[in-house]
Design an enzyme around this catalytic site. Structure first.
Site, PDB file in Angstrom:
ATOM      1  N   HIS A   5       2.802  -0.211   9.146  1.00 59.82           N
ATOM      2  CA  HIS A   5       3.558   0.869   8.511  1.00 59.82           C
ATOM      3  C   HIS A   5       4.005   1.912   9.521  1.00 59.82           C
ATOM      4  O   HIS A   5       4.464   2.977   9.140  1.00 59.82           O
ATOM      5  CB  HIS A   5       2.713   1.535   7.421  1.00 59.82           C
ATOM      6  CG  HIS A   5       2.512   0.680   6.207  1.00 59.82           C
ATOM      7  ND1 HIS A   5       1.871   1.133   5.074  1.00 59.82           N
ATOM      8  CD2 HIS A   5       2.874  -0.606   5.948  1.00 59.82           C
ATOM      9  CE1 HIS A   5       1.841   0.158   4.171  1.00 59.82           C
ATOM     10  NE2 HIS A   5       2.436  -0.893   4.679  1.00 59.82           N
ATOM     11  N   ASP A  49      -0.854  -1.972   7.613  1.00 58.45           N
ATOM     12  CA  ASP A  49      -0.783  -0.533   7.367  1.00 58.45           C
ATOM     13  C   ASP A  49      -0.512   0.167   8.705  1.00 58.45           C
ATOM     14  O   ASP A  49      -0.041  -0.478   9.643  1.00 58.45           O
ATOM     15  CB  ASP A  49      -2.049  -0.027   6.678  1.00 58.45           C
ATOM     16  CG  ASP A  49      -1.778   1.127   5.712  1.00 58.45           C
ATOM     17  OD1 ASP A  49      -1.178   2.123   6.164  1.00 58.45           O
ATOM     18  OD2 ASP A  49      -2.150   1.038   4.534  1.00 58.45           O
TER      19      ASP A  49
END
Length: 420
Positions: A251, A228
């Site tokens: 991410h 993430d």
């Protein structure tokens, strides 16, 4: 010995040379460390080791919530601090912090705190990932759930003048760290990693750090392996410096998400990101903002505020889906809705300098996507050098509602999106 913990009140600290203020407009003040050194009075508490490779948790109470309010304290972690994996205990007993239903194992607050290694904080996250993979019990936009808490291993909260350095933080059930309502915090020389032993039960929401309602935060010299955000600037993060990070599988370095809660004011401004390597990631330099929402009680958009004065500099990407992404209709895949309810949270004065490297081809030839539901002003880019996989003859740049594309060195190649 499984863990050795050393606590010194106002101990004789040596200020590392690398803690000198960064070369940004928003230096982090570490003069308090020198003041502590001058006033040093030593008080030491050692955690007794059981020996024989046994777990010392009974001596440090890590099966229970840690809420620490310290002043003028050094905490040295030289072993491994591992939290118990008892979901039935932690769901009702980890500290609830309201925003996105986040909870924490350890809430570290106070003033003039130096937390350092060379030890490890272990969130023992596998059982949470296994449970989440089957239950999917989560909140909105990367949030947690009130019925299935996934605690954060370390939260620096309601704190001023903090240095966290030379630690490993691993296997987190949720975000690895949370900087919560704090000021003048340095995070330096950290290794962040969460890797699941079961490929079908991956880690979830494993942000390396989320910053919320905090200012004058400096992040330097990290290695991050997660699934993430490498760094996430949540609402009301101001005067932030992020430098010298290696992020793998993430991410991206993300502004947001913002504007999630109806009529709440979210501000992120004065952020400097420099010398980043992003490998095998979903995004590189990312801004994510919710659209408006007609629901007066919305928790999926409708917030107000602004993103302003953000710099992404010397940013290398390799095999990244979207090297540069602005998404002002985040978490909504409906072109009609995005057009009808453009975001009330403005984006302006965003600067990209020397963003270079390769995209993955997941989004075909697209290397830049800037999709603003309302107009974004003052967006500039220079020395951009991004290439798609070799099967595509040239890179594609998507630009929507960008005022003055002339400030983008790829502005003449901008194309309108086929959908919002």
């Amino acid at each position: 010995m499984h863990l050795s913990l050393l606590v010194l009140a106002a101990s004789a600290l040596t200020v590392p040379a690398s803690l000198s203020p960064p070369s940004t407009s928003w230096p982090t003040d570490v003069s308090w460390l020198r003041t502590m050194q001058k006033r040093a009075t030593k008080k030491t508490c050692h955690v007794k080791a059981l020996g024989g490779g046994q777990d010392d948790s009974s001596n440090i109470i890590i099966g229970k919530l840690l809420v620490s309010n310290f002043n003028n304290v050094e905490i040295q972690l030289t072993g491994s601090l591992q939290y118990t994996n008892d979901i039935s205990y932690w769901s009702p007993n980890s500290l609830y912090m309201t925003y996105q239903n986040a909870t924490t194992f350890w809430f570290l607050s106070g003033e003039n705190i130096h937390l350092h290694g060379p030890g490890t904080i272990d969130g023992n996250g596998q059982i949470w990932w296994d449970t989440y993979a089957t239950s999917k019990n989560s909140g909105v936009a990367g949030g947690s759930s009130t019925t299935f808490a996934r605690p954060i291993p370390l939260t620096v909260g309601n704190a001023t003048n903090v240095v966290v350095e030379n630690l490993r933080i691993v296997q987190s059930p949720f975000w690895h760290q949370f900087c919560y309502q704090s000021k003048n915090v340095v995070y330096q020389n950290l290794h962040i990693s969460s890797v699941s032993a079961n490929a079908s039960h991956p880690t979830a929401n494993s942000d390396a750090i989320d910053i919320y309602r905090s200012s004058q935060v400096s992040i330097r010299n990290w290695v991050v392996d997660n699934d993430d955000d490498c760094v996430s600037f949540k609402p009301n993060s101001t005067d932030i410096s992020v430098q010298d990070l290696f992020c793998r599988g993430s991410h991206g370095i993300s502004v947001g998400s913002l504007g999630q809660y109806k009529n709440e004011t979210d501000i992120v401004q004065n952020v400097y990101v420099n010398n980043i390597t992003m490998l095998n990631a979903q995004n590189g330099a990312r801004i994510k903002v919710f659209p408006d929402n007609p629901n007066p009680n919305s928790v999926q958009g409708g917030g107000i505020g602004h993103v302003r004065n953000i710099t992404f500099s010397n940013f290398e990407v390799q095999n990244v889906d979207y090297p540069i992404l602005i998404d002002q209709c985040y978490n909504v895949n409906n072109a009609t809705f995005c057009a009808q309810y453009p975001s009330k949270l403005s984006i302006s004065d965003v600067h990209y300098y020397n963003v270079h490297g390769s995209s993955s081809g997941v989004n075909n030839a697209t290397v830049v996507q800037m999709k603003c539901s309302a107009q974004c002003e003052g967006i500039a880019a220079s020395k951009t050098n991004l290439i798609p996989p070799a099967r595509y003859p040239e890179a594609q740049y998507i630009c929507q509602n960008i005022v003055s594309k002339n400030s983008l060195d790829f502005g003449k190649r901008c194309m309108a999106p086929t959908t919002v």
